[in-house]
Scaffold this motif. Structure first.
Motif, PDB file in Angstrom:
ATOM      1  N   ARG A 197      30.390  21.140  21.542  1.00  0.00           N
ATOM      2  CA  ARG A 197      29.810  21.240  20.206  1.00  0.00           C
ATOM      3  C   ARG A 197      28.703  20.220  20.029  1.00  0.00           C
ATOM      4  O   ARG A 197      28.575  19.248  20.779  1.00  0.00           O
ATOM      5  N   ALA A 198      27.909  20.459  19.010  1.00  0.00           N
ATOM      6  CA  ALA A 198      26.776  19.578  18.733  1.00  0.00           C
ATOM      7  C   ALA A 198      27.243  18.299  18.058  1.00  0.00           C
ATOM      8  O   ALA A 198      28.133  18.307  17.212  1.00  0.00           O
ATOM      9  N   THR A 199      26.632  17.198  18.450  1.00  0.00           N
ATOM     10  CA  THR A 199      26.751  15.930  17.748  1.00  0.00           C
ATOM     11  C   THR A 199      25.364  15.296  17.735  1.00  0.00           C
ATOM     12  O   THR A 199      24.502  15.649  18.549  1.00  0.00           O
ATOM     13  N   ASP A 200      25.139  14.365  16.851  1.00  0.00           N
ATOM     14  CA  ASP A 200      23.851  13.678  16.837  1.00  0.00           C
ATOM     15  C   ASP A 200      23.630  12.904  18.131  1.00  0.00           C
ATOM     16  O   ASP A 200      22.490  12.751  18.591  1.00  0.00           O
ATOM     17  N   GLY A 201      24.723  12.406  18.721  1.00  0.00           N
ATOM     18  CA  GLY A 201      24.586  11.710  19.989  1.00  0.00           C
ATOM     19  C   GLY A 201      24.068  12.623  21.083  1.00  0.00           C
ATOM     20  O   GLY A 201      23.207  12.217  21.886  1.00  0.00           O
ATOM     21  N   ARG A 202      24.561  13.848  21.139  1.00  0.00           N
ATOM     22  CA  ARG A 202      24.089  14.795  22.144  1.00  0.00           C
ATOM     23  C   ARG A 202      22.654  15.235  21.846  1.00  0.00           C
ATOM     24  O   ARG A 202      21.860  15.431  22.767  1.00  0.00           O
ATOM     25  N   ILE A 203      22.319  15.393  20.579  1.00  0.00           N
ATOM     26  CA  ILE A 203      20.940  15.727  20.219  1.00  0.00           C
ATOM     27  C   ILE A 203      19.997  14.613  20.666  1.00  0.00           C
ATOM     28  O   ILE A 203      18.927  14.876  21.228  1.00  0.00           O
ATOM     29  N   THR A 204      20.396  13.362  20.434  1.00  0.00           N
ATOM     30  CA  THR A 204      19.588  12.231  20.883  1.00  0.00           C
ATOM     31  C   THR A 204      19.416  12.259  22.396  1.00  0.00           C
ATOM     32  O   THR A 204      18.315  11.998  22.922  1.00  0.00           O
ATOM     33  N   GLY A 205      20.492  12.587  23.102  1.00  0.00           N
ATOM     34  CA  GLY A 205      20.407  12.677  24.554  1.00  0.00           C
ATOM     35  C   GLY A 205      19.453  13.758  25.020  1.00  0.00           C
ATOM     36  O   GLY A 205      18.647  13.545  25.935  1.00  0.00           O
ATOM     37  N   ARG A 206      19.512  14.918  24.392  1.00  0.00           N
ATOM     38  CA  ARG A 206      18.605  16.000  24.766  1.00  0.00           C
ATOM     39  C   ARG A 206      17.153  15.645  24.424  1.00  0.00           C
ATOM     40  O   ARG A 206      16.234  15.951  25.195  1.00  0.00           O
ATOM     41  N   ASN A 207      16.957  15.000  23.289  1.00  0.00           N
ATOM     42  CA  ASN A 207      15.596  14.597  22.930  1.00  0.00           C
ATOM     43  C   ASN A 207      15.027  13.592  23.927  1.00  0.00           C
ATOM     44  O   ASN A 207      13.833  13.617  24.245  1.00  0.00           O
ATOM     45  N   ALA A 208      15.870  12.704  24.426  1.00  0.00           N
ATOM     46  CA  ALA A 208      15.414  11.725  25.419  1.00  0.00           C
ATOM     47  C   ALA A 208      15.040  12.412  26.732  1.00  0.00           C
ATOM     48  O   ALA A 208      14.054  12.039  27.380  1.00  0.00           O
ATOM     49  N   ILE A 209      15.822  13.388  27.126  1.00  0.00           N
ATOM     50  CA  ILE A 209      15.512  14.149  28.342  1.00  0.00           C
ATOM     51  C   ILE A 209      14.175  14.862  28.188  1.00  0.00           C
ATOM     52  O   ILE A 209      13.316  14.801  29.074  1.00  0.00           O
ATOM     53  N   ALA A 210      14.003  15.535  27.058  1.00  0.00           N
ATOM     54  CA  ALA A 210      12.753  16.254  26.828  1.00  0.00           C
ATOM     55  C   ALA A 210      11.568  15.299  26.799  1.00  0.00           C
ATOM     56  O   ALA A 210      10.498  15.597  27.366  1.00  0.00           O
ATOM     57  N   ALA A 211      11.733  14.148  26.151  1.00  0.00           N
ATOM     58  CA  ALA A 211      10.631  13.185  26.051  1.00  0.00           C
ATOM     59  C   ALA A 211      10.187  12.711  27.423  1.00  0.00           C
ATOM     60  O   ALA A 211       8.987  12.486  27.656  1.00  0.00           O
ATOM     61  N   LYS A 212      11.121  12.574  28.327  1.00  0.00           N
ATOM     62  CA  LYS A 212      10.782  12.154  29.694  1.00  0.00           C
ATOM     63  C   LYS A 212       9.864  13.177  30.367  1.00  0.00           C
ATOM     64  O   LYS A 212       8.859  12.814  31.003  1.00  0.00           O
ATOM     65  N   PHE A 213      10.183  14.449  30.206  1.00  0.00           N
ATOM     66  CA  PHE A 213       9.348  15.496  30.802  1.00  0.00           C
ATOM     67  C   PHE A 213       7.988  15.577  30.118  1.00  0.00           C
ATOM     68  O   PHE A 213       6.960  15.778  30.776  1.00  0.00           O
ATOM     69  N   MET A 214       7.965  15.414  28.806  1.00  0.00           N
ATOM     70  CA  MET A 214       6.694  15.488  28.092  1.00  0.00           C
ATOM     71  C   MET A 214       5.768  14.347  28.509  1.00  0.00           C
ATOM     72  O   MET A 214       4.564  14.539  28.689  1.00  0.00           O
ATOM     73  N   LYS A 215       6.335  13.164  28.690  1.00  0.00           N
ATOM     74  CA  LYS A 215       5.531  12.028  29.125  1.00  0.00           C
ATOM     75  C   LYS A 215       4.956  12.278  30.506  1.00  0.00           C
ATOM     76  O   LYS A 215       3.777  12.005  30.769  1.00  0.00           O
TER      77      LYS A 215
END
Length: 231
Positions: free
Chosen positions: A165-183
């Protein structure tokens, strides 16, 4: 009746999952949700005198799309591809190919992160290269903006097995993963998450937003798209 605009609307729901469209993949196939859907809307499809913009995402994107279209009226034609498909689902890549091979887009604003909670963040990260590769392959000239995933109104406490299930912690983790690729790829990151944090009054339920929240998101999206539309 003479049509001055052509509107294309495709909405697949109630367990329709693009049967037969899957491809071989390096990562495990995406598990399906109880309802799978895809909503494609291309306005002014027969007109070419303005730049064309595509918003890719889920129901959050679909919600702010009308307001973004209003804000960019006279500056760009704005379409949307909203889908429940998780980033590792081959159906999502087929959906991207379908729309990107039919229309040329000057700017693509995209997100994927609020579905597929039965998949780990490791799977999310493993799927990202093919996701980006597909967009680049079929829209090589488009300028890209990545929107990070918005927070929940109330984040549930984590389970011992916190992969369902979704949690803000998991959302933060996914956002960090995406940010790495975008950079790594030099792609602009638009932060829709931070302005929504700590504002339960912006929500209509635990995931979706009311008019106030949508308006704030639409302002940010339209502003960044307009910057990329400049010559």
């Amino acid at each position: 009746m003479k049509l001055t605009k052509l509107y294309l609307f495709i909405f697949f729901a109630v367990n329709f999952v693009f049967v037969g469209m899957g491809k071989a993949s390096e990562y495990p196939p995406a598990a399906k949700e109880s309802i799978e859907w895809c909503d494609l809307w291309i306005s002014h499809a027969n007109e070419t005198n303005l730049p064309r913009v595509l918003l890719i995402g889920d129901s959050i994107t679909r919600a702010y799309y009308p307001e973004v279209e209003k804000r960019l009226a006279g500056k760009a034609y704005v379409g949307r591809l909203s889908s429940s498909a998780f980033i590792s689902d081959p159906a999502l890549l087929d959906q991207l190919k379908m729309v990107l091979t039919q229309y040329n887009f000057d700017v693509i604003h995209f997100n994927n992160g609020m579905h597929g909670w039965q998949h780990s963040e490791k799977e999310y990260e493993a799927a990202f290269p093919e996701y980006l590769k597909t967009i680049r392959k079929y829209a090589p000239e488009a300028k890209l903006i990545w929107a990070n995933t918005t927070p929940l109104k109330v984040s549930p406490p984590p389970f011992s097995d916190n992969t369902t299930r979704a949690t803000d912690g998991r959302i933060t983790g996914r956002n960090a993963i995406a940010a790495k690729f975008m950079k790594a790829h030099g792609i602009l990151v638009e932060d829709l998450n931070t302005p929504m944090q700590g504002h339960p009054e912006y929500h209509i339920d635990n995931v979706h937003f009311n008019d106030q929240g949508i308006s704030i998101q639409a302002d940010l999206v339209a502003m960044d798209i307009e910057k990329l539309l400049q010559p």
